[in-house]
Design an enzyme around this catalytic site. Structure first.
Site, PDB file in Angstrom:
ATOM      1  N   VAL A 160      10.839  79.481  28.493  1.00 50.15           N
ATOM      2  CA  VAL A 160       9.810  80.290  29.157  1.00 50.15           C
ATOM      3  C   VAL A 160      10.118  81.751  28.864  1.00 50.15           C
ATOM      4  O   VAL A 160      11.243  82.221  29.075  1.00 50.15           O
ATOM      5  CB  VAL A 160       9.792  80.021  30.674  1.00 50.15           C
TER       6      VAL A 160
ATOM      7  N   HIS B 184      29.634  77.372  40.148  1.00 50.55           N
ATOM      8  CA  HIS B 184      28.712  77.244  41.274  1.00 50.55           C
ATOM      9  C   HIS B 184      27.962  78.544  41.556  1.00 50.55           C
ATOM     10  O   HIS B 184      27.881  78.971  42.702  1.00 50.55           O
ATOM     11  CB  HIS B 184      29.456  76.813  42.540  1.00 50.55           C
TER      12      HIS B 184
ATOM     13  N   HIS C 289      29.855  71.281  46.471  1.00 54.24           N
ATOM     14  CA  HIS C 289      29.418  71.390  45.081  1.00 54.24           C
ATOM     15  C   HIS C 289      27.896  71.395  45.146  1.00 54.24           C
ATOM     16  O   HIS C 289      27.296  70.731  46.002  1.00 54.24           O
ATOM     17  CB  HIS C 289      29.969  70.230  44.259  1.00 54.24           C
TER      18      HIS C 289
END
Ligand SMILES: *[C@@H]1O[C@H](CO)[C@@H](O)[C@H](O)[C@H]1NC(C)=O
Ligand SMILES: *[C@@H]1O[C@H](CO)[C@@H](O)[C@H](O)[C@H]1NC(C)=O
Ligand SMILES: *[C@@H]1O[C@H](CO)[C@@H](O)[C@H](O)[C@H]1NC(C)=O
Ligand SMILES: *[C@@H]1O[C@H](CO)[C@@H](O)[C@H](O)[C@H]1NC(C)=O
Ligand SMILES: *[C@@H]1O[C@H](CO)[C@@H](O)[C@H](O)[C@H]1NC(C)=O
Ligand SMILES: *[C@@H]1O[C@H](CO)[C@@H](O)[C@H](O)[C@H]1NC(C)=O
Length: 699
Positions: A278, A576, A619
């Site tokens: 995109v 993360h 997580h």
């Protein structure tokens, strides 16, 4: 067969001729997976999903359940069919990793002054399935306290409190109990009531457990960190063996593509286009769905391309664009579309469409490093011996499903002690005035957002929620090879916030990623105390019986100062990143509201880890699946008359989980920690107090 497929395909709004003859294999893939192999798509879709990753494919599957709704997914990466073995075999997350390959975005941070001036890699999956296709498979949920803390930061936050997210996390999974042998080998505890039984993502435990795993929870208990009987029901602290995204029917990875897309029959209303980056959203000021004097812009088209210099294509949007590019990709797409902080957009030469200072801000990550020992017992890496065919006991497939999953979340008492924990928290509280000045934004609303996140993070320190995650790693280490075992420590609730921004209008140029690691020295102190716990664990029976000699950082790292210097040069991402399009009020630098809608845009939502306003001791894929399920509920209730499920009644967690702040009066010496002191000096004082406090600790 062929003609059947072609007939079905023509229903998917394609009147265009195929550019070349397709072989049966390709057609079969196309039929089975709704994946477009010839680049031909319709001119318009109801929903265009920008990013076919963990959340994007889950949303695509749910939204296309309504047969009158058309859905297109645009994914920058390839399908992953060419690297199926690396994706499907759980152990290959370690032994045949796709990190660093063309299936990884291979982002790098800018130099991190407090982390040894290093530029650090930020791997993110660039493949259908996103990071769920390349990660370590952990399915660890946040705690109720954290999820409710998130919900409290936003009006209408009930959509995201525990009672809403929990049933949606369950909805996303089918849990399979471990066999009696596996349960005994790993000393595994779980409560099936906290799991889903009919969702797409398969969760379970590995089909083989390396024996030393069985010593994990006992050793943690021996240093005062109790076992967790049910890590998935809202109290995910203490020691446990985590569930993993494993399909136990054939010991393969269960990720968003294999869970949500591959099992689907052909759907004429769903198209998935890989190799399609995109480049931007195109807006029209005319709001065709609620023709009022609405000042909000409407995304009418999504522009995309396969290569930086290749032709740009557009697809029309009938209802909405849902951005699911993850913590890096989502803010990147918004910025390239002229939605973001004015200073960043102007410097990058992008026309400002909506001034939204929070895009790319509030960026938070988990950082980690490890203590490594030479092992006297088998590790997963040594048992494998570098081979995938020559395996012990002929257990080829279950053996290769072994992945690391022994974990523990240490709370502030475990790290700092009963006496010092509250004092330490008070000290951090006093640092806010300085800490907000380090936020890399000139906009006051972003700093106000930091204030709110800071307070939420501080409040969680007074609860049993984990501050540092400890992980047992049996898959080999760089310093010790196969015959070594590591215990990793990872900071869960950072006070250091960074940002992500662009220098170029092209989404083919990586964004500038500056997580500002360790700028708030509370993060140094917490991680250091976590590393000390890791070392202590390795020196405690029964685990210690398997560890011969610490090889990193080794005996030369003893004092707090030694640890701090060493960890600065050793930390890296725990993969993360989140919070870069935070769900916060607009006046707090928020990017989306509780319905995931981007402020100032009429028909654009963001639905992935970038919208969490705070980090979780977890997580991220488990909460992201829950978020995607709830996003689908919200969208379908708006357009398709599918009522929003009311939050199911969940038994409240036990009394130990209240957010009540500790009331102990700080001892004298804390008053010496003034807020006028530089943050660097401030932390040295803290360090001194921590060192002192530790002499009275019983852990
Ligand atoms: C994506 O691009 C790669 C490299 O050009 C190509 O090998 C692959 O077949 C493409 N995938 C699809 C689904 O078109
Ligand atoms: C724990 O450690 C001991 C000794 O290292 C070992 O014999 C035992 O099998 C391990 N596992 C469990 C579940 O106790
Ligand atoms: C594993 O089993 C699932 C069904 O549970 C199936 O969809 C998938 O294709 C299988 N994976 C492999 C690699 O055989
Ligand atoms: C941390 O866990 C320990 C052990 O369960 C508990 O006694 C303590 O109260 C917890 N700390 C906080 C701040 O809740
Ligand atoms: C513009 O969007 C916001 C949400 O982003 C919404 O609250 C507001 O009502 C919209 N304005 C109009 C006039 O539709
Ligand atoms: C689409 O189908 C659903 C049932 O799946 C129906 O409730 C809804 O009214 C339909 N929406 C439109 C716009 O036709």
């Amino acid at each position: 067969m062929r003609s059947l497929v072609l007939t079905t395909l023509s229903l998917s709004a394609l009147s265009l001729a195929f550019p070349h003859e397709y072989d049966d294999h390709e057609l079969n893939q196309l039929h089975k997976r709704n994946i477009i192999y010839n680049g031909q798509i319709a001119e318009a879709y109801d929903f265009v999903i920008a990013g076919g990753g963990t959340a994007g494919l889950a949303l695509a599957a749910r939204l296309s359940e309504d047969t009158n709704t058309t859905v297109l997914v645009l994914e920058a990466g390839d399908t992953g069919d060419a690297v199926k073995n690396s994706v499907d075999v759980p152990g290959n997350a370690y032994y045949s990793s796709l990190l660093g390959s063309s299936y990884d975005w291979k982002y790098m941070t800018v130099q991190q002054p407090n982390a040894g001036n290093r530029e650090l890699p930020w791997a993110r999956g660039k493949i259908l399935g996103g990071s769920s296709a390349v990660n370590g498979l952990y399915m660890v949920r946040p705690s109720k306290l954290e999820v409710d803390s998130w919900a409290s930061l936003i009006p209408k936050g009930d959509l995201w409190n525990w009672n809403s997210l929990f049933p949606n996390m369950k909805k996303s999974e089918t849990f399979t109990k471990p066999s009696a042998e596996i349960q005994a080998a790993g000393a595994i505890q779980y409560d099936p009531q906290s799991h889903g039984s009919s969702g797409p993502v398969k969760t379970s435990y590995p089909g083989y457990i390396v024996p030393v795993v069985g010593n994990w929870t006992q050793t943690l208990e021996d240093i005062g960190i109790p076992r967790t009987p049910d890590a998935n029901g809202g109290e995910s602290w203490g020691a446990f063996i985590a569930t993993s995204a494993i399909n136990p029917s054939n010991w393969t990875r269960s990720y968003s593509r294999s869970a949500y897309i591959d099992p689907l029959p052909f759907r004429a209303n769903l198209d998935i286009l890989a190799n399609s980056t995109v480049t931007r959203l195109l807006f029209s000021p005319i709001n065709s769905f609620a023709p009022t004097t609405a000042p909000n812009l409407t995304a009418s088209q999504v522009e995309f391309a396969s290569t930086a210099d290749g032709p740009k294509r557009t697809v029309n949007v009938r209802k909405e664009v849902i951005i699911t590019g993850g913590a890096v990709g989502s803010p990147h797409m918004l910025l390239a579309s002229g939605v973001g902080p004015r200073d960043v957009l102007e410097a990058a030469g992008v026309q400002v469409n909506v001034e939204l200072p929070g895009v790319g801000q509030h960026l938070q990550d988990h950082i980690s490093t490890e203590v490594v020992w030479k092992a006297s017992t088998d590790t997963a890496a040594s048992l494998r011996g570098g081979s995938v065919t020559d395996l012990p006991n002929g257990q080829s497939s279950p053996f290769l499903s072994f992945i690391n999953s022994a974990t523990a979340y240490a709370n502030s008492t475990d790290l700092f002690g009963f006496d010092f924990g509250p004092v330490y928290r008070k000290n951090i509280e006093g640092s806010l005035a300085e800490a907000r000045n380090m936020i890399p934004s000139q906009y006051e609303e972003v700093k106000k957002g930091y204030d709110a996140i800071f307070k939420a993070t501080l409040d969680l320190m007074a609860t049993p929620v984990g501050q540092v995650e400890l992980l047992l790693s049996l898959t080999g280490t760089a310093v010790g090879g196969d015959q070594s075992i590591a215990i990793q420590a990872a900071l869960q609730h950072p006070f250091s916030h960074g940002r992500l921004y662009i220098k170029s209008p092209s989404t083919f140029d990586p964004p500038v990623i500056d997580p500002q690691y360790l700028t708030h020295n509370a993060d140094v102190v917490s991680l250091r105390e976590g590393l000390k716990l890791a070392r202590k664990l390795g020196e405690t029976a029964p685990l210690s019986a398997s560890l011969v000699q610490e090889i990193s950082p080794g005996p030369n790292v003893k004092t707090d100062d030694d640890w701090d210097k060493w960890l600065a040069g050793a930390i890296g991402t725990e993969y993360h990143p989140s919070c870069s399009c935070a769900m916060l009020p607009q006046e707090l630098g928020g990017v989306v509201d509780a319905e995931l809608k981007v402020y100032g845009l009429d028909n654009v939502r963001v639905a992935d880890a970038s919208v969490f306003p705070i980090q979780f001791a977890a997580h991220l894929q488990a909460p992201v699946y829950g978020l995607a399920e709830q996003a689908a509920n919200i969208i379908r209730s708006k357009y398709n008359g599918v009522p929003l499920p009311s939050a199911t009644t969940v038994a409240p967690p036990s009394a130990t989980t209240t957010l009540a702040a500790q009331t102990s009066t700080p001892p004298e010496k804390s008053s010496a920690v003034g807020t006028s002191m530089g943050i660097q000096q401030w932390y040295l004082v803290i360090a001194g107090v921590v060192a002192g406090a530790f002499s009275v600790l019983v852990l």
